[in-house]
Design a protein around this motif. Sequence first.
Motif, short mmCIF file in Angstrom:
data_model
loop_
_atom_site.label_atom_id
_atom_site.label_comp_id
_atom_site.label_asym_id
_atom_site.label_seq_id
_atom_site.Cartn_x
_atom_site.Cartn_y
_atom_site.Cartn_z
N ASN A 1 0.81 -1.21 0.00
CA ASN A 1 0.00 0.00 0.00
C ASN A 1 0.85 1.27 0.00
O ASN A 1 0.32 2.36 0.23
CB ASN A 1 -0.93 0.00 1.23
N THR A 2 2.14 1.12 -0.26
CA THR A 2 3.06 2.25 -0.11
C THR A 2 3.68 2.66 -1.45
O THR A 2 4.24 1.82 -2.16
CB THR A 2 4.19 1.89 0.87
N TRP A 3 3.56 3.95 -1.76
CA TRP A 3 4.29 4.52 -2.90
C TRP A 3 5.65 4.98 -2.41
O TRP A 3 5.76 5.62 -1.36
CB TRP A 3 3.53 5.70 -3.48
N PRO B 1 16.00 7.30 -2.95
CA PRO B 1 16.64 8.54 -2.49
C PRO B 1 17.77 8.97 -3.42
O PRO B 1 18.33 8.14 -4.15
CB PRO B 1 17.17 8.15 -1.10
N VAL B 2 18.12 10.24 -3.37
CA VAL B 2 19.20 10.77 -4.20
C VAL B 2 20.50 10.02 -3.92
O VAL B 2 21.31 9.80 -4.83
CB VAL B 2 19.38 12.28 -3.95
N MET C 1 6.57 15.11 -5.11
CA MET C 1 6.75 14.92 -3.67
C MET C 1 6.08 16.05 -2.88
O MET C 1 5.50 15.82 -1.81
CB MET C 1 8.24 14.87 -3.34
N LYS C 2 6.16 17.27 -3.41
CA LYS C 2 5.55 18.42 -2.73
C LYS C 2 4.04 18.42 -2.86
O LYS C 2 3.31 18.82 -1.94
CB LYS C 2 6.14 19.71 -3.32
N THR C 3 3.54 17.96 -4.02
CA THR C 3 2.11 18.00 -4.31
C THR C 3 1.35 16.83 -3.68
O THR C 3 0.16 16.96 -3.35
CB THR C 3 1.89 17.98 -5.84
N ALA C 4 2.03 15.71 -3.50
CA ALA C 4 1.37 14.47 -3.07
C ALA C 4 0.45 14.64 -1.86
O ALA C 4 -0.70 14.16 -1.90
CB ALA C 4 2.43 13.41 -2.80
N ILE D 1 3.93 9.38 -0.22
CA ILE D 1 5.13 8.87 -0.89
C ILE D 1 6.30 8.97 0.06
O ILE D 1 6.49 9.99 0.73
CB ILE D 1 5.45 9.68 -2.17
N ILE D 2 7.09 7.91 0.13
CA ILE D 2 8.29 7.95 0.96
C ILE D 2 9.52 7.75 0.09
O ILE D 2 9.46 7.13 -0.97
CB ILE D 2 8.26 6.86 2.06
N GLU D 3 10.63 8.31 0.52
CA GLU D 3 11.92 8.04 -0.12
C GLU D 3 12.52 6.83 0.58
O GLU D 3 12.71 6.84 1.80
CB GLU D 3 12.86 9.23 0.01
#
Length: 274
Positions: A185-187, A191-192, A206-209, A216-218
């Motif tokens: 269930n996870t988007w 990571p960079v 990431m900002k809009t989610a 959303i997780i990194e």
Amino acid sequence: MFLLEQLGRQHAIRPFDLRDRGLLLADGVFDTSLIVCGTMVLRSAHVNRLVRDATALEINIDQQRINDLLDNNLTEDQNGVLRITVTSGPAERWSLNTQMIPPTVLLSLSPLNRSDQFKPISLQTSLIRRNHTSLTSRHKTLAYTDNLAALRAARTEGYDDALFLNTRGNVCCVTTGNLFLKIGNTWMTPPVSDGILPGIMRQWVMKTAPHIGLGIIEQTITEDELRFVEAAFMTNSGRLAVPISKMDGRELRPQLPDGLEDTAMELVRTSSEH
């Protein structure tokens, strides 16, 4: 549109200095952005990243110069994908003292096929590994040989794009954008630090989610975890957000998270009104 600014002079067509280090050594950076009615979508983010990437390669250019070029050359009748290329300019081939040399700047505007936006694509995992310790993985440099080779190999096998792993076997990105994967269930998105380019649309998603109810997780994603992916999408500045329909022969549901496409289209619409 094609503009070359070299040694501080602007001409639509002019001889190119064949000593340019961008040509000889791929010593340069670039940015691609969506232009709608002469307006660059997410302009500040694009200009800031371009300058940040140039600074990482010790190329001396600032936001004002880029913004002046955009203001002087973009017109309301222009639409498409704009590429800005900045090189360290003409110099002796192995000279490291390039701070005093004016960088070369090229602008080129290409048409965009709007039907490619949100159109599902298929991915094949590339045999080429991305070096997570390299500057070229975190900055948009001219060194794109691996991306082109991986893309050619994927196309030869009937896929639309290639998926990169890094040298540790962790998921990075595709050759043309960033990757978002749904496991359980996870988007999540890599990571960079795993060797990805911090894309402008990745940052926007990431900002809009949170505003569209999307979590959303990194997180580092291993190659083994790819078999558990239920859905995925790719982002870049031209195509915005593109669902993944197939990954290494395994069919996925080619659907974006609820609200993402509408929000992306609203971003484009409001940009064109400015």
